[in-house]
Every structure is written in C-alpha cells, then in structure tokens.
Design a protein around this motif. Sequence first.
Motif, PDB file in Angstrom:
ATOM      1  N   THR A  35       0.850  -1.181   0.000  1.00 52.74           N
ATOM      2  CA  THR A  35       0.000   0.000   0.000  1.00 52.74           C
ATOM      3  C   THR A  35       0.886   1.230   0.000  1.00 52.74           C
ATOM      4  O   THR A  35       1.667   1.438   0.929  1.00 52.74           O
ATOM      5  CB  THR A  35      -0.935   0.021   1.225  1.00 52.74           C
ATOM      6  N   VAL A  36       0.764   2.019  -1.058  1.00 49.78           N
ATOM      7  CA  VAL A  36       1.549   3.241  -1.201  1.00 49.78           C
ATOM      8  C   VAL A  36       0.622   4.426  -0.952  1.00 49.78           C
ATOM      9  O   VAL A  36      -0.426   4.549  -1.593  1.00 49.78           O
ATOM     10  CB  VAL A  36       2.176   3.350  -2.601  1.00 49.78           C
ATOM     11  N   HIS A  37       1.001   5.267  -0.026  1.00 51.71           N
ATOM     12  CA  HIS A  37       0.275   6.506   0.251  1.00 51.71           C
ATOM     13  C   HIS A  37       0.948   7.587  -0.580  1.00 51.71           C
ATOM     14  O   HIS A  37       2.172   7.743  -0.535  1.00 51.71           O
ATOM     15  CB  HIS A  37       0.340   6.854   1.737  1.00 51.71           C
ATOM     16  N   SER A  38       0.137   8.319  -1.354  1.00 51.79           N
ATOM     17  CA  SER A  38       0.708   9.301  -2.275  1.00 51.79           C
ATOM     18  C   SER A  38      -0.072  10.607  -2.224  1.00 51.79           C
ATOM     19  O   SER A  38      -1.301  10.615  -2.128  1.00 51.79           O
ATOM     20  CB  SER A  38       0.683   8.740  -3.698  1.00 51.79           C
ATOM     21  N   HIS A  39       0.664  11.700  -2.294  1.00 52.55           N
ATOM     22  CA  HIS A  39       0.079  13.042  -2.331  1.00 52.55           C
ATOM     23  C   HIS A  39      -0.185  13.374  -3.802  1.00 52.55           C
ATOM     24  O   HIS A  39       0.741  13.395  -4.608  1.00 52.55           O
ATOM     25  CB  HIS A  39       1.047  14.043  -1.701  1.00 52.55           C
ATOM     26  N   VAL A  40      -1.458  13.596  -4.141  1.00 50.32           N
ATOM     27  CA  VAL A  40      -1.853  13.851  -5.523  1.00 50.32           C
ATOM     28  C   VAL A  40      -2.415  15.265  -5.611  1.00 50.32           C
ATOM     29  O   VAL A  40      -3.321  15.628  -4.858  1.00 50.32           O
ATOM     30  CB  VAL A  40      -2.889  12.812  -5.999  1.00 50.32           C
ATOM     31  N   ALA A  41      -1.867  16.037  -6.514  1.00 51.63           N
ATOM     32  CA  ALA A  41      -2.321  17.419  -6.705  1.00 51.63           C
ATOM     33  C   ALA A  41      -2.490  17.673  -8.193  1.00 51.63           C
ATOM     34  O   ALA A  41      -1.707  17.193  -9.006  1.00 51.63           O
ATOM     35  CB  ALA A  41      -1.311  18.396  -6.117  1.00 51.63           C
ATOM     36  N   GLY A  42      -3.551  18.416  -8.533  1.00 54.01           N
ATOM     37  CA  GLY A  42      -3.777  18.710  -9.942  1.00 54.01           C
ATOM     38  C   GLY A  42      -5.026  19.522 -10.171  1.00 54.01           C
ATOM     39  O   GLY A  42      -5.523  20.192  -9.265  1.00 54.01           O
ATOM     40  N   ASN A  43      -5.570  19.404 -11.373  1.00 55.92           N
ATOM     41  CA  ASN A  43      -6.724  20.202 -11.776  1.00 55.92           C
ATOM     42  C   ASN A  43      -8.045  19.449 -11.564  1.00 55.92           C
ATOM     43  O   ASN A  43      -8.854  19.329 -12.468  1.00 55.92           O
ATOM     44  CB  ASN A  43      -6.582  20.638 -13.242  1.00 55.92           C
ATOM     45  N   PHE A  44      -8.256  18.960 -10.350  1.00 56.58           N
ATOM     46  CA  PHE A  44      -9.512  18.287 -10.020  1.00 56.58           C
ATOM     47  C   PHE A  44     -10.045  18.865  -8.715  1.00 56.58           C
ATOM     48  O   PHE A  44      -9.304  19.445  -7.926  1.00 56.58           O
ATOM     49  CB  PHE A  44      -9.342  16.765  -9.941  1.00 56.58           C
ATOM     50  N   ALA A  45     -11.325  18.712  -8.487  1.00 54.14           N
ATOM     51  CA  ALA A  45     -12.036  19.416  -7.409  1.00 54.14           C
ATOM     52  C   ALA A  45     -11.451  19.206  -6.019  1.00 54.14           C
ATOM     53  O   ALA A  45     -11.380  20.143  -5.242  1.00 54.14           O
ATOM     54  CB  ALA A  45     -13.510  19.027  -7.426  1.00 54.14           C
ATOM     55  N   SER A  46     -11.047  18.013  -5.665  1.00 54.77           N
ATOM     56  CA  SER A  46     -10.579  17.749  -4.297  1.00 54.77           C
ATOM     57  C   SER A  46      -9.069  17.932  -4.128  1.00 54.77           C
ATOM     58  O   SER A  46      -8.515  17.548  -3.101  1.00 54.77           O
ATOM     59  CB  SER A  46     -10.993  16.343  -3.869  1.00 54.77           C
ATOM     60  N   SER A  47      -8.401  18.508  -5.103  1.00 57.31           N
ATOM     61  CA  SER A  47      -6.947  18.687  -5.060  1.00 57.31           C
ATOM     62  C   SER A  47      -6.546  19.700  -3.995  1.00 57.31           C
ATOM     63  O   SER A  47      -7.220  20.707  -3.823  1.00 57.31           O
ATOM     64  CB  SER A  47      -6.449  19.176  -6.415  1.00 57.31           C
ATOM     65  N   PRO A  48      -5.454  19.429  -3.302  1.00 53.80           N
ATOM     66  CA  PRO A  48      -4.669  18.199  -3.261  1.00 53.80           C
ATOM     67  C   PRO A  48      -5.325  17.177  -2.333  1.00 53.80           C
ATOM     68  O   PRO A  48      -6.111  17.535  -1.458  1.00 53.80           O
ATOM     69  CB  PRO A  48      -3.319  18.652  -2.710  1.00 53.80           C
ATOM     70  N   ILE A  49      -4.952  15.910  -2.537  1.00 54.40           N
ATOM     71  CA  ILE A  49      -5.523  14.832  -1.736  1.00 54.40           C
ATOM     72  C   ILE A  49      -4.476  13.732  -1.571  1.00 54.40           C
ATOM     73  O   ILE A  49      -3.619  13.564  -2.435  1.00 54.40           O
ATOM     74  CB  ILE A  49      -6.802  14.284  -2.412  1.00 54.40           C
ATOM     75  N   ASP A  50      -4.545  13.025  -0.458  1.00 54.24           N
ATOM     76  CA  ASP A  50      -3.682  11.860  -0.264  1.00 54.24           C
ATOM     77  C   ASP A  50      -4.498  10.620  -0.593  1.00 54.24           C
ATOM     78  O   ASP A  50      -5.587  10.415  -0.047  1.00 54.24           O
ATOM     79  CB  ASP A  50      -3.162  11.791   1.176  1.00 54.24           C
ATOM     80  N   LEU A  51      -3.976   9.806  -1.515  1.00 54.89           N
ATOM     81  CA  LEU A  51      -4.645   8.585  -1.946  1.00 54.89           C
ATOM     82  C   LEU A  51      -3.806   7.374  -1.599  1.00 54.89           C
ATOM     83  O   LEU A  51      -2.587   7.480  -1.433  1.00 54.89           O
ATOM     84  CB  LEU A  51      -4.881   8.609  -3.458  1.00 54.89           C
ATOM     85  N   LYS A  52      -4.471   6.224  -1.508  1.00 59.68           N
ATOM     86  CA  LYS A  52      -3.790   4.945  -1.315  1.00 59.68           C
ATOM     87  C   LYS A  52      -3.815   4.185  -2.627  1.00 59.68           C
ATOM     88  O   LYS A  52      -4.861   4.055  -3.256  1.00 59.68           O
ATOM     89  CB  LYS A  52      -4.494   4.111  -0.244  1.00 59.68           C
ATOM     90  N   PHE A  53      -2.664   3.683  -3.019  1.00 60.77           N
ATOM     91  CA  PHE A  53      -2.517   2.831  -4.186  1.00 60.77           C
ATOM     92  C   PHE A  53      -2.159   1.447  -3.646  1.00 60.77           C
ATOM     93  O   PHE A  53      -1.052   1.239  -3.144  1.00 60.77           O
ATOM     94  CB  PHE A  53      -1.404   3.356  -5.102  1.00 60.77           C
ATOM     95  N   VAL A  54      -3.098   0.530  -3.727  1.00 61.50           N
ATOM     96  CA  VAL A  54      -2.937  -0.801  -3.139  1.00 61.50           C
ATOM     97  C   VAL A  54      -2.579  -1.773  -4.263  1.00 61.50           C
ATOM     98  O   VAL A  54      -3.398  -2.046  -5.153  1.00 61.50           O
ATOM     99  CB  VAL A  54      -4.222  -1.238  -2.402  1.00 61.50           C
ATOM    100  N   PHE A  55      -1.345  -2.288  -4.223  1.00 61.07           N
ATOM    101  CA  PHE A  55      -0.804  -3.148  -5.269  1.00 61.07           C
ATOM    102  C   PHE A  55      -0.693  -4.590  -4.808  1.00 61.07           C
ATOM    103  O   PHE A  55      -0.230  -4.861  -3.704  1.00 61.07           O
ATOM    104  CB  PHE A  55       0.628  -2.708  -5.630  1.00 61.07           C
ATOM    105  N   ARG A  56      -1.069  -5.511  -5.696  1.00 60.60           N
ATOM    106  CA  ARG A  56      -0.730  -6.924  -5.541  1.00 60.60           C
ATOM    107  C   ARG A  56       0.118  -7.265  -6.755  1.00 60.60           C
ATOM    108  O   ARG A  56      -0.272  -6.999  -7.891  1.00 60.60           O
ATOM    109  CB  ARG A  56      -1.976  -7.807  -5.484  1.00 60.60           C
ATOM    110  N   LEU A  57       1.297  -7.808  -6.493  1.00 62.86           N
ATOM    111  CA  LEU A  57       2.267  -8.076  -7.556  1.00 62.86           C
ATOM    112  C   LEU A  57       2.293  -9.556  -7.903  1.00 62.86           C
ATOM    113  O   LEU A  57       1.999 -10.410  -7.052  1.00 62.86           O
ATOM    114  CB  LEU A  57       3.655  -7.618  -7.111  1.00 62.86           C
ATOM    115  N   GLU A  58       2.664  -9.823  -9.157  1.00 62.36           N
ATOM    116  CA  GLU A  58       2.736 -11.203  -9.629  1.00 62.36           C
ATOM    117  C   GLU A  58       3.755 -11.284 -10.759  1.00 62.36           C
ATOM    118  O   GLU A  58       3.650 -10.530 -11.736  1.00 62.36           O
ATOM    119  CB  GLU A  58       1.344 -11.600 -10.131  1.00 62.36           C
TER     120      GLU A  58
END
Length: 109
Positions: free
Chosen positions: A75-98
């Motif tokens: 689980t990667v926690h990432s700060h995302v900022a840009g041209n969207f309504a809730s910017s900036p926001i911290d999101l979780k990117f949950v990866f399963r690798l294979e």
Amino acid sequence: MSALTLPGPVAAYFAADMQGPEAVARCFTAQGVVKDKGQTHIGREAIKAWKAEAVTLYTCTNEPFLIEHEHGVHTVHSHVAGNFASSPIDLKFVFRLERGLVANLEITL
C-alpha cells in the motif's frame, strides 16, 4: 529525509504514470485489474483506455510518501495534486504483484 524505496513493479508504475497510457498498461499482467472511482478495468487494453481517459480529464502530480507491506499487498500513500475538485488529496494505491508485474491495483482514499 531518506528517499522512499518502492518494489520494482511499483516504482515502474509510478514512473510510467508520467509517460502515458501505453507505458502504464505495460506494468500490468495480461489480466491485470485496476479498480478506481467505483469502476473495474481488466486487462492491458482496458487499463490503457482507463489511463487514456484520465489523462484527457486531469493533469496531476503523484508523490508517494509512505509504503506499507502486509499479507503480500503493498500500500503506497501518495500526495496527488492537480486540476480536479478535491486537489490536493492523499490517496492509497494498493498493489498486488505477480511475476514482476502489477496484477491488481486499487486506488482509494
């Protein structure tokens, strides 16, 4: 502060995120899955289309700041900022690798 060390396939995903839809799709297994904003995208072509749509709608930066590993999931926690309504926001990117690729990615709050 030390740099965040991400597993190879996860680092490849975040690098590809800046290169475009085709590069992002190559980070996934043939039947890879992305879950984002209540939608599920299965397979490289669907993932490529998901990313292509996202880049037409949004311009943003993605800065991972924390990684957790538990039960085979990164689980990667990432700060995302840009041209969207809730910017900036911290999101979780949950990866399963294979086999050195991303098999599953879920993006959540």
